[in-house]
Write an enzyme that holds these catalytic residues in place. Structure first.
Site: not given
Ligand code: UGA
Length: 447
Positions: A161, A163, A260, A263-264, A271, A274, A342
């Site tokens: 999942l 967040e 995904f 860029a930024g 998650c 770590k 976090r």
């Molecule tokens: C992530 C995974 O996407 C889930 O599939 C997984 O279940 C979860 O970790 C977990 O291990 O419990 P989450 O931490 O909620 O989910 O967040 P993401 O949507 O993956 O985003 C992670 C980070 O990447 C954020 O800081 C977001 O801003 C950044 N991000 C995401 C980018 O910088 N660029 C992108 O194109 C996408």
């Protein structure tokens, strides 16, 4: 008779899983060691911000008017052991202090405190993200401790999942992965997930290590994709290219896909950071560290973007020191639609500038309480406009919808200098420039 389900650990994962299991029609008992958390959940309140979760909880918590009553909570492991046919372990596995490895103490304690009360047949299912090999070790521990002996067994069922989409991802998973050692365990899990399976969610049956690895490798792949595009942003910055156009063009190739590739300032949260570190640590223990040395680079690229944002800010302020400069920060959470701060890149950047003498004022739609708790010395404002008032530069660091809907013209009239740096490549440059702003973003040329 319908299965009875317990959920051990009622944080992000557990609270959502418990509510979702009740929604699927099961009788559910949630267990946690934190009494205040249990008291909140019993009142139908969620200890964090997650769209739709509170509504789902209130639909099922016993004692709430009009609720199905299928969901209850307790702090007593003996009650949970007595109640459940299937026990889900959903406690967290944070990074150990001062090490890359993951801290398994919550999982170990959860399993042990339940196991010694298991006097009847049941299935214990691990959902927490753990280093590969943990399920094997925990199965042995369960066999040692459970009075019911062979009647009790372990399975591993990682959770994917996100967040902000936790409810949707739990009720309609894009895949269900189960690591099992018997047909009985597989059958029980097919029963638990009968509804999403009927709706078409693929059900993948594996051994223990593969199930554990699916989770860590999925998060590693996602982290790699983000760092890949951020590395391209670095090259774009050096070569005068535009990473947003680049990502758009790359994404048209189905094999690459457009998701995904934003860029930024990079990834954060509880998650991805770590998990890639724990994965490297575990590979080292297994003698396979070479296979994952690239993750060290993924981590470095990611952390470098935070530093680059600080340098872009310095440059926008004319170079030199941050002393006496007023910096507005829009966004504190690690991503939108969450109150989670976090390892948040936004708060990290805000903190770095603050520690170098800048006067930083932060505003976030949902993350203020957590941000203040983590970083009490930063300045905080109640609205985006208040944060921007008097600012020499504005940083857009978490891409909340609220920020895309701001009126740039109105904001320009309250800022001292209308300069905005978009750390998420999510604002529309034309609109901001037309309203008199100097707009700059990561990996994109200046106008
Ligand atoms: C992530 C995974 O996407 C889930 O599939 C997984 O279940 C979860 O970790 C977990 O291990 O419990 P989450 O931490 O909620 O989910 O967040 P993401 O949507 O993956 O985003 C992670 C980070 O990447 C954020 O800081 C977001 O801003 C950044 N991000 C995401 C980018 O910088 N660029 C992108 O194109 C996408």
């Amino acid at each position: 008779m319908a299965l009875k389900i317990t959920v051990i650990g009622t944080g992000y994962l557990g609270a959502t899983h418990a509510a979702a299991m009740a929604e699927l029609g099961f009788e559910v008992l949630g267990l946690d060691v934190v009494t205040e958390k249990i008291a909140m959940l019993q009142r139908g309140e969620v200890p964090m911000y997650e769209p739709g979760l509170e509504e789902l909880l209130r639909k099922h918590v016993a004692g709430i008017e009009g609720a199905s009553g299928r969901l209850r909570f307790t702090t007593d492991p003996a009650e949970a052991a007595d109640f459940g046919d299937v026990h889900f372990i959903c406690v967290n596995t944070p990074q150990k202090h001062g090490e890359y490895a993951c801290d398994m103490s919550y999982v170990d304690t959860a399993l042990e405190s339940l196991a010694k009360h298991l006097t009847k047949a049941s299935l214990v299912v691990g959902k927490s993200t753990v280093p590969v090999g943990s399920a094997d070790r925990l199965a042995a521990r369960l066999a040692e401790l459970a009075p019911a002996g062979d009647e009790v067994e372990l399975a591993w069922n990682p959770e994917f999942l996100r967040e902000g989409f936790a409810v949707q991802d739990t009720l309609h998973p894009d895949r269900i992965v189960v690591g099992v050692r018997s047909e009985r365990a597989e059958k029980l899990l097919r029963e638990v997930y009968a509804t999403p399976i009927a709706e078409g969610s693929p059900f993948v049956v594996t051994d223990f290590p593969t199930a554990e690895l699916v989770k860590t490798s999925a998060n590693s792949f996602l982290a790699t994709k983000i760092s890949f595009i951020n590395a391209m942003a670095e090259v774009c910055e050096a070569a005068g290219g535009d990473v947003v156009k680049l990502a758009e063009a790359l994404g048209h190739d189905d094999r690459i896909g457009k998701k995904f590739l934003r860029a930024g300032i990079g990834f954060g949260g509880g998650c991805l950071p770590k998990d890639i570190r724990a994965f490297m640590a575990r590979a080292g223990e297994l003698g396979a560290d070479q296979a994952l040395t690239f993750l060290r680079e993924i981590d470095s690229i990611n952390m470098r973007r935070r530093g680059q944002m600080v340098e872009m800010t310095r440059e926008a302020l004319g170079g030199g020191s941050f002393l006496g400069k007023r910096v507005a920060v829009l966004g504190a959470t690690f991503k939108p639609d969450s109150d989670d701060v976090r390892d948040s890149p936004a708060l990290n950047v805000a903190g770095q500038i603050h520690l170098q003498g800048g006067q930083v004022t932060v505003y976030d739609p949902k993350g203020m309480v957590n941000a203040r708790r983590l970083f009490p010395t930063l300045g905080y404002a109640d609205t985006a406009t208040d944060a921007v008032r008097g600012a020499d530069v504005v940083l857009h660091l978490t891409e909340w919808r609220e920020f895309r809907e701001l009126d740039p013209a109105a904001l320009a009239s309250v800022a001292t200098t209308p300069v905005i740096l978009d750390g998420r490549n999510a604002l529309d440059p034309q609109t901001w420039r037309a309203a008199g702003w100097t707009y700059r973003a990561m990996g994109r040329p200046a106008a």
